[in-house]
Scaffold this motif. Structure first.
Motif, PDB file in Angstrom:
ATOM      1  N   PRO A   1     -11.501   6.948  -3.095  1.00 11.38           N
ATOM      2  CA  PRO A   1     -11.696   5.711  -2.329  1.00 11.38           C
ATOM      3  C   PRO A   1     -10.786   4.585  -2.815  1.00 11.38           C
ATOM      4  CG  PRO A   1     -13.807   6.614  -3.033  1.00 11.38           C
ATOM      5  CD  PRO A   1     -12.740   7.399  -3.738  1.00 11.38           C
ATOM      6  N   CYS A   2     -10.236   3.851  -1.849  1.00  7.38           N
ATOM      7  CA  CYS A   2      -9.365   2.708  -2.141  1.00  7.38           C
ATOM      8  C   CYS A   2      -9.738   1.546  -1.229  1.00  7.38           C
ATOM      9  CB  CYS A   2      -7.903   3.061  -1.894  1.00  7.38           C
ATOM     10  SG  CYS A   2      -7.261   4.372  -2.929  1.00  7.38           S
TER      11      CYS A   2
ATOM     12  N   ILE B   1       0.848  -1.196   0.000  1.00  4.02           N
ATOM     13  CA  ILE B   1       0.000   0.000   0.000  1.00  4.02           C
ATOM     14  C   ILE B   1       0.879   1.239   0.000  1.00  4.02           C
ATOM     15  CG2 ILE B   1      -1.613   1.356   1.390  1.00  4.02           C
ATOM     16  CD1 ILE B   1      -2.946  -1.247   2.217  1.00  4.02           C
ATOM     17  N   ASN B   2       1.967   1.210   0.761  1.00  5.77           N
ATOM     18  CA  ASN B   2       2.851   2.372   0.795  1.00  5.77           C
ATOM     19  C   ASN B   2       3.494   2.637  -0.562  1.00  5.77           C
ATOM     20  OD1 ASN B   2       2.320   3.105   3.426  1.00  5.77           O
ATOM     21  ND2 ASN B   2       3.926   1.794   4.252  1.00  5.77           N
ATOM     22  N   HIS B   3       3.802   1.604  -1.321  1.00  4.67           N
ATOM     23  CA  HIS B   3       4.315   1.770  -2.681  1.00  4.67           C
ATOM     24  C   HIS B   3       3.270   2.499  -3.531  1.00  4.67           C
ATOM     25  CE1 HIS B   3       5.957  -0.357  -6.552  1.00  4.67           C
ATOM     26  NE2 HIS B   3       6.245   0.930  -6.526  1.00  4.67           N
ATOM     27  N   LEU B   4       2.001   2.099  -3.427  1.00 10.26           N
ATOM     28  CA  LEU B   4       0.927   2.775  -4.143  1.00 10.26           C
ATOM     29  C   LEU B   4       0.810   4.223  -3.692  1.00 10.26           C
ATOM     30  CD1 LEU B   4      -1.544   2.576  -6.092  1.00 10.26           C
ATOM     31  CD2 LEU B   4      -2.894   2.050  -4.034  1.00 10.26           C
ATOM     32  N   ARG B   5       0.858   4.452  -2.390  1.00 12.64           N
ATOM     33  CA  ARG B   5       0.780   5.828  -1.871  1.00 12.64           C
ATOM     34  C   ARG B   5       1.898   6.699  -2.444  1.00 12.64           C
ATOM     35  NH1 ARG B   5      -0.462   3.613   3.925  1.00 12.64           N
ATOM     36  NH2 ARG B   5      -2.716   3.891   3.981  1.00 12.64           N
TER      37      ARG B   5
ATOM     38  N   ALA C   1      -3.915   9.047   1.764  1.00 10.42           N
ATOM     39  CA  ALA C   1      -3.282  10.134   2.519  1.00 10.42           C
ATOM     40  C   ALA C   1      -2.741   9.690   3.871  1.00 10.42           C
ATOM     41  CB  ALA C   1      -4.269  11.264   2.706  1.00 10.42           C
ATOM     42  N   GLU C   2      -3.339   8.691   4.481  1.00  9.37           N
ATOM     43  CA  GLU C   2      -2.985   8.354   5.853  1.00  9.37           C
ATOM     44  C   GLU C   2      -2.428   6.938   5.952  1.00  9.37           C
ATOM     45  OE1 GLU C   2      -6.382   8.873   8.309  1.00  9.37           O
ATOM     46  OE2 GLU C   2      -6.855  10.810   7.422  1.00  9.37           O
TER      47      GLU C   2
END
Length: 108
Positions: A75-76, A61-65, A105-106
């Motif tokens: 929305p994800c 998820i952090n890679h996507l962020r 964002a978070e």
């Protein structure tokens, strides 16, 4: 958008997000420890592709962020198929995937 496009690259995704067209991004968890992104717009679902038109393989998820750090929020959901139930047959009826909403964002 002209016609019905079935491909979506990172730049097009950001443009669609800026115009408010992105309804949801699903981050699909696959065997092997990687993820693919599927984007839902009003006119269909699209895989996120790289410049060589191959699916973008994400690590987390952090890679996507990080990839979408300049995009407005939308929305994800992290989507994980429940293969245990499929293999063992422990439930009757349709077996849905596990869907966990998250924010670009978070952090968790």
């Amino acid at each position: 958008m002209v016609g019905r496009e079935w491909t979506l690259n990172l730049q097009a995704l950001i443009e669609r997000a800026e115009s408010g067209e992105v309804r949801e991004l699903e981050l699909l968890s696959l065997n092997g420890g990687f993820y693919l992104a599927r984007v839902r717009l009003d006119n269909g679902q699209f895989a996120l592709l790289n410049d060589t038109t191959k699916p973008v393989r994400l690590r987390s998820i952090n890679h996507l962020r990080e990839m979408l750090r300049h995009a407005p929020p939308f929305p994800c959901a992290l989507v994980h198929q429940c293969t245990h139930d499929e293999m063992c047959g422990s439930r009757e009826g349709p077996i849905g995937s596990l869907r966990i909403p998250f924010s670009l964002a978070e952090p968790w």
